[in-house]
Enzyme design. Sequence first.
Site, mmCIF file in Angstrom:
data_model
loop_
_atom_site.group_PDB
_atom_site.id
_atom_site.type_symbol
_atom_site.label_atom_id
_atom_site.label_comp_id
_atom_site.label_asym_id
_atom_site.label_seq_id
_atom_site.Cartn_x
_atom_site.Cartn_y
_atom_site.Cartn_z
ATOM 1 N N GLU A 92 -27.806 -29.595 44.127
ATOM 2 C CA GLU A 92 -26.994 -27.989 44.419
ATOM 3 C C GLU A 92 -26.008 -27.873 42.880
ATOM 4 O O GLU A 92 -25.530 -28.521 42.090
ATOM 5 C CB GLU A 92 -25.730 -28.555 45.698
ATOM 6 C CG GLU A 92 -26.392 -28.998 46.979
ATOM 7 C CD GLU A 92 -25.282 -30.072 47.442
ATOM 8 O OE1 GLU A 92 -25.674 -30.203 48.258
ATOM 9 O OE2 GLU A 92 -23.990 -29.791 46.797
ATOM 10 N N CYS A 329 -20.078 -32.152 47.666
ATOM 11 C CA CYS A 329 -21.028 -32.683 46.692
ATOM 12 C C CYS A 329 -22.336 -32.990 47.404
ATOM 13 O O CYS A 329 -21.681 -34.023 48.539
ATOM 14 C CB CYS A 329 -21.108 -33.395 46.172
ATOM 15 S SG CYS A 329 -19.648 -32.638 44.737
HETATM 16 N N1 SAH Z 1 -20.076 -39.282 39.158
HETATM 17 C C1 SAH Z 1 -18.865 -38.441 38.717
HETATM 18 C C2 SAH Z 1 -19.124 -36.509 38.857
HETATM 19 C C3 SAH Z 1 -19.832 -36.366 40.066
HETATM 20 S S1 SAH Z 1 -18.535 -35.962 41.558
HETATM 21 C C4 SAH Z 1 -17.989 -38.652 39.475
HETATM 22 O O1 SAH Z 1 -17.720 -39.738 40.519
HETATM 23 O O2 SAH Z 1 -16.768 -38.383 38.576
HETATM 24 C C5 SAH Z 1 -17.022 -34.857 40.985
HETATM 25 C C6 SAH Z 1 -15.760 -35.874 41.517
HETATM 26 O O3 SAH Z 1 -15.972 -35.033 42.839
HETATM 27 C C7 SAH Z 1 -15.632 -37.050 40.695
HETATM 28 O O4 SAH Z 1 -13.991 -36.780 40.694
HETATM 29 C C8 SAH Z 1 -15.457 -36.895 42.764
HETATM 30 O O5 SAH Z 1 -14.977 -38.797 42.797
HETATM 31 C C9 SAH Z 1 -15.004 -36.121 43.906
HETATM 32 N N2 SAH Z 1 -15.603 -36.430 44.754
HETATM 33 C C10 SAH Z 1 -16.736 -36.578 45.450
HETATM 34 N N3 SAH Z 1 -17.151 -36.714 46.815
HETATM 35 C C11 SAH Z 1 -15.358 -36.175 47.380
HETATM 36 C C12 SAH Z 1 -15.392 -35.721 48.440
HETATM 37 N N4 SAH Z 1 -15.454 -35.968 49.689
HETATM 38 N N5 SAH Z 1 -13.888 -35.107 48.317
HETATM 39 C C13 SAH Z 1 -13.183 -34.767 47.306
HETATM 40 N N6 SAH Z 1 -13.439 -35.269 46.522
HETATM 41 C C14 SAH Z 1 -14.959 -35.493 45.824
#
Ligand code: SAH
Length: 343
Positions: A92, A329
């Site tokens: 995505e 995501c």
């Molecule tokens: N793996 C990396 C980048 C991808 S996630 C990381 O962990 O930073 C990107 C951001 O979205 C991260 O801060 C992650 O913690 C957050 N994230 C993931 N799932 C989420 C959700 N359901 N709600 C809000 N933020 C989320």
Amino acid sequence: MKENIFGKNLIECETLMVEQGEPKYRGEQLFQWLYHKKSEDFSEMTNFANKLRETLSKNYSLNHGKIQEIQKDSHDGTKKFLIELSDGECIESVLMHYQHGDSLCVSTQAGCNMGCKFCASTQGGKIRDLTSGEILDQIYLIEQAENLRISNVVIMGIGEPLDNYNEVIKFIRIANTGFGIGQRKITLSTCGLVPGINALAEENLQINLAISLHSVFQEQRKQLMPIAEKYDLDALLAAIDDYFIKTGRQITYEYALMDGFNDRDVDINGLVKLLRGSRNHLNLIGLNAIEEVSFKESARLDSFFRELENRGINVTMRRKMGREIDAACGQLRKKGNKDKVNV
Ligand code: SAH
């Protein structure tokens, strides 16, 4: 199958040309065709002799993925793209329109191995890493489809970028020198892979680094993010200090508020302790709750934000974008894969 030429960096383009018996500067020309001019086909590369164009197309492909589905949020215009890669895997990308330009959130892996409890991307584990070409392709495809220029890139889509280190660094350098996206317009977000942060500090890049913090307490962070078992909060904070010393770049902490879990007064106090007097910045995020887990969106996002602000913390709140669509995501990818299985 022919090797895809899209994703090769300048040195690789030069080597490839020398291997064809061409002068090295042809490599620079190829790089320009691929990324500055975004050629769709070798036949467009008009400063190459016909014979060279033929040899290139005989030996290499110039392939792109396919946009399979687009979801649009009618309130803020955010669009989420489901992209099918050459092997049928789906990823995505999310396009967000801001006053300062169009920003694209790119994926770096098909799936993810990090296992963060609140995240949809990781639920099926990691299928594979993306190549630099497949990460670049997300920019290419969406610019073409939407007829616009991406000015900002956030590496915050599916996957853990520092778990696919070499391809992600290669991607950043080509996005910068090839597509012309400023390094300071690129943000890489990590869940906290300390060796990757240490390595990144040595790359001499001016990108922005974001750290997914989500809790200031080691025990609690471990419940949310298995990576905290391996690299605890103290090790992470030490790596961040070191990163600042080496790069002079302040970082951003990301913190998704979860009801009754990390939105308590003790969490505010902990954040104040961590951030007061620091150059680093805190970005609060409203949790995008996913069905499968019990974490719910906090009801006190605004008051949590105001309290931190009143106590002098450098804090912002991430604008909620794409709420109408499956914006958490990995949700669309999961759905896409399910649909495919059912066909
Ligand atoms: N793996 C990396 C980048 C991808 S996630 C990381 O962990 O930073 C990107 C951001 O979205 C991260 O801060 C992650 O913690 C957050 N994230 C993931 N799932 C989420 C959700 N359901 N709600 C809000 N933020 C989320």
